[in-house]
Write an enzyme that holds these catalytic residues in place. Sequence first.
Site, PDB file in Angstrom:
ATOM      1  N   PHE A 113       0.823  -1.222   0.000  1.00 23.50           N
ATOM      2  CA  PHE A 113       0.000   0.000   0.000  1.00 23.50           C
ATOM      3  C   PHE A 113       0.855   1.270   0.000  1.00 23.50           C
ATOM      4  O   PHE A 113       0.710   2.137   0.878  1.00 23.50           O
ATOM      5  CB  PHE A 113      -0.951   0.035   1.209  1.00 23.50           C
ATOM      6  CG  PHE A 113      -2.129  -0.895   1.123  1.00 23.50           C
ATOM      7  CD1 PHE A 113      -2.449  -1.576  -0.047  1.00 23.50           C
ATOM      8  CD2 PHE A 113      -2.958  -1.078   2.235  1.00 23.50           C
ATOM      9  CE1 PHE A 113      -3.547  -2.432  -0.107  1.00 23.50           C
ATOM     10  CE2 PHE A 113      -4.059  -1.924   2.181  1.00 23.50           C
ATOM     11  CZ  PHE A 113      -4.340  -2.599   1.019  1.00 23.50           C
ATOM     12  N   SER A 181      -5.627  -7.492   0.503  1.00 27.89           N
ATOM     13  CA  SER A 181      -4.238  -7.453   0.050  1.00 27.89           C
ATOM     14  C   SER A 181      -3.402  -8.233   1.054  1.00 27.89           C
ATOM     15  O   SER A 181      -3.583  -8.083   2.258  1.00 27.89           O
ATOM     16  CB  SER A 181      -3.751  -6.005  -0.051  1.00 27.89           C
ATOM     17  OG  SER A 181      -4.320  -5.410  -1.178  1.00 27.89           O
ATOM     18  N   ASN A 183      -0.302  -7.942   1.765  1.00 30.70           N
ATOM     19  CA  ASN A 183       0.937  -7.294   2.203  1.00 30.70           C
ATOM     20  C   ASN A 183       0.761  -6.299   3.343  1.00 30.70           C
ATOM     21  O   ASN A 183       1.688  -5.558   3.657  1.00 30.70           O
ATOM     22  CB  ASN A 183       1.593  -6.606   0.994  1.00 30.70           C
ATOM     23  CG  ASN A 183       1.826  -7.581  -0.145  1.00 30.70           C
ATOM     24  OD1 ASN A 183       2.418  -8.634   0.053  1.00 30.70           O
ATOM     25  ND2 ASN A 183       1.323  -7.260  -1.322  1.00 30.70           N
ATOM     26  N   THR A 184      -0.438  -6.241   3.922  1.00 30.46           N
ATOM     27  CA  THR A 184      -0.660  -5.398   5.104  1.00 30.46           C
ATOM     28  C   THR A 184      -1.063  -6.323   6.246  1.00 30.46           C
ATOM     29  O   THR A 184      -2.136  -6.927   6.186  1.00 30.46           O
ATOM     30  CB  THR A 184      -1.750  -4.340   4.823  1.00 30.46           C
ATOM     31  OG1 THR A 184      -1.254  -3.446   3.835  1.00 30.46           O
ATOM     32  CG2 THR A 184      -2.117  -3.555   6.070  1.00 30.46           C
ATOM     33  N   LYS A 216     -13.671  -6.376  -1.548  1.00 26.47           N
ATOM     34  CA  LYS A 216     -12.736  -7.190  -2.341  1.00 26.47           C
ATOM     35  C   LYS A 216     -12.157  -8.303  -1.475  1.00 26.47           C
ATOM     36  O   LYS A 216     -11.595  -8.045  -0.412  1.00 26.47           O
ATOM     37  CB  LYS A 216     -11.623  -6.314  -2.914  1.00 26.47           C
ATOM     38  CG  LYS A 216     -10.703  -7.066  -3.869  1.00 26.47           C
ATOM     39  CD  LYS A 216      -9.906  -6.116  -4.727  1.00 26.47           C
ATOM     40  CE  LYS A 216      -8.933  -6.845  -5.635  1.00 26.47           C
ATOM     41  NZ  LYS A 216      -8.183  -5.928  -6.490  1.00 26.47           N
TER      42      LYS A 216
HETATM   43  C1  LIG Z   1       1.568  -4.677  -8.777  1.00 27.58           C
HETATM   44  C2  LIG Z   1       0.178  -4.943  -8.261  1.00 27.58           C
HETATM   45  C3  LIG Z   1      -0.362  -4.072  -7.320  1.00 27.58           C
HETATM   46  C4  LIG Z   1      -1.656  -4.293  -6.842  1.00 27.58           C
HETATM   47  N1  LIG Z   1      -2.183  -3.422  -5.935  1.00 27.58           N
HETATM   48  C5  LIG Z   1      -3.437  -3.585  -5.501  1.00 27.58           C
HETATM   49  C6  LIG Z   1      -4.035  -2.650  -4.627  1.00 27.58           C
HETATM   50  O1  LIG Z   1      -3.441  -1.651  -4.256  1.00 27.58           O
HETATM   51  N2  LIG Z   1      -5.310  -2.889  -4.204  1.00 27.58           N
HETATM   52  C7  LIG Z   1      -6.030  -3.986  -4.621  1.00 27.58           C
HETATM   53  O2  LIG Z   1      -7.203  -4.130  -4.225  1.00 27.58           O
HETATM   54  N3  LIG Z   1      -5.503  -4.879  -5.489  1.00 27.58           N
HETATM   55  C8  LIG Z   1      -4.234  -4.704  -5.929  1.00 27.58           C
HETATM   56  N4  LIG Z   1      -3.713  -5.607  -6.816  1.00 27.58           N
HETATM   57  C9  LIG Z   1      -4.511  -6.778  -7.247  1.00 27.58           C
HETATM   58  C10 LIG Z   1      -5.226  -6.508  -8.554  1.00 27.58           C
HETATM   59  O3  LIG Z   1      -6.148  -5.469  -8.413  1.00 27.58           O
HETATM   60  C11 LIG Z   1      -5.956  -7.766  -9.071  1.00 27.58           C
HETATM   61  O4  LIG Z   1      -7.031  -8.053  -8.197  1.00 27.58           O
HETATM   62  C12 LIG Z   1      -5.059  -8.983  -9.153  1.00 27.58           C
HETATM   63  O5  LIG Z   1      -3.799  -8.628  -9.681  1.00 27.58           O
HETATM   64  C13 LIG Z   1      -5.657 -10.097 -10.024  1.00 27.58           C
HETATM   65  O6  LIG Z   1      -5.844  -9.683 -11.352  1.00 27.58           O
HETATM   66  P1  LIG Z   1      -4.780 -10.037 -12.540  1.00 27.58           P
HETATM   67  O7  LIG Z   1      -4.465 -11.496 -12.437  1.00 27.58           O
HETATM   68  O8  LIG Z   1      -5.471  -9.625 -13.794  1.00 27.58           O
HETATM   69  O9  LIG Z   1      -3.568  -9.217 -12.273  1.00 27.58           O
HETATM   70  C14 LIG Z   1      -2.414  -5.408  -7.314  1.00 27.58           C
HETATM   71  C15 LIG Z   1      -1.850  -6.267  -8.259  1.00 27.58           C
HETATM   72  C16 LIG Z   1      -0.589  -6.047  -8.739  1.00 27.58           C
HETATM   73  C17 LIG Z   1      -0.020  -6.985  -9.770  1.00 27.58           C
END
Ligand SMILES: Cc1cc2nc3c(=O)[nH]c(=O)nc-3n(C[C@H](O)[C@H](O)[C@H](O)COP(=O)(O)O)c2cc1C
Length: 354
Positions: A113, A181, A183-184, A216
């Site tokens: 975050f 997430s 990572n928190t 989410k």
């Molecule tokens: C680099 C990165 C940063 C992300 N940061 C957030 C975030 O701040 N908040 C969140 O709800 N999801 C975050 N996600 C998750 C994405 O919103 C998404 O739910 C997840 O990557 C699955 O979709 P995908 O397989 O198409 O990437 C992040 C994903 C990536 C790869």
Amino acid sequence: MFDISKTTAWALRQLNPEFAHEIAISAISHGFAGKGKPDHSALKVEAMGLSFPNPIGLAAGFDKNARAIQGLADLGFGMIETGTVTPRPQIGNPKPRLFRLVKDRAIINRMGFNSCGIDTFCQNLANLGRANKGNQPHVTNVPVGANLGINKMGAHPLIDYPALVGRTKAHADYITINLSSPNTPGLRDLQEADMLSRLLEAINQAHPDRPPLLVKLAPDLPDQAYMPIVQAAINGGANGLILTNTTLARPENLTSSHKKETGGLSGAPLAPRAREVLQIVAGLNQRKLCLISSGGIETGKDILERLQLGADLVQIYTSFIYEGPAVLTRLKQELLSAMSEASIRTLKDLPRRL
Ligand SMILES: Cc1cc2nc3c(=O)[nH]c(=O)nc-3n(C[C@H](O)[C@H](O)[C@H](O)COP(=O)(O)O)c2cc1C
């Protein structure tokens, strides 16, 4: 044919991932990344009282600080989810914290975050030129979401989430509370049904005038854990769920050297579990909540499949990173072909399996 967007995506992939991200955000925010064609009317989706020109949204985490919304809308996304934003600014985890697993068509991130904080975030949204009072469309003409989180230190979720809803409600078409997430520390514990009920109650009491609210969720809960959560979301008056965030699991078939990095895995290896969680939740939901599916979506067929499994909309992140804006044109063409093969004229006519 030479494709500038694909070439740029390739060039960005040769750079350090975070530096590449910064360049991409900057280029998109200045309108240098191009413009998609207007959408085919067959792709239109109505959900949560909002109108989406197509079902392909940008997932949270790409435009964390709401800096590039108009440019992203111009590329052709059907919705833009900004954030995750935290109450106070924070720098996130130490670098490196973002890893491309190219051979696996995946990413591992432990960003933690990194956020400009709610003040700057709201200022950026306000600069877009509209507050959502009176259901005026955003200047973007695409629904814009605000994804909310908490600080790593000194967080009070029952105070912080309602406060963030209060700050963003005038600027966002919908709001997502991110409880997933990885990572928190402690964030994912907030998904527990009792806690979710308390969070929703606190938000609804403080802000009965809020826009649609989504929650989410993570893909890493045991299958049976989704039932009480879905029930708490329905009873608590949530409008939708986003399924799913990144996974802490590491499927055995990963081959990239970064596979042992700590953090959330996204992209192709997440797809099977994201699909499974969608099926579980769609079965419990009985069409009460709007469902947005995210995780490893790479083709138009993937999108149609998620919609048929019960999703109203989808979101992408990793496939956008790997392919650049060209992914949108390809996904829309493939989706229209897949619909035509299945004799589905418009997404509104779509028969959904539950
Ligand atoms: C680099 C990165 C940063 C992300 N940061 C957030 C975030 O701040 N908040 C969140 O709800 N999801 C975050 N996600 C998750 C994405 O919103 C998404 O739910 C997840 O990557 C699955 O979709 P995908 O397989 O198409 O990437 C992040 C994903 C990536 C790869």
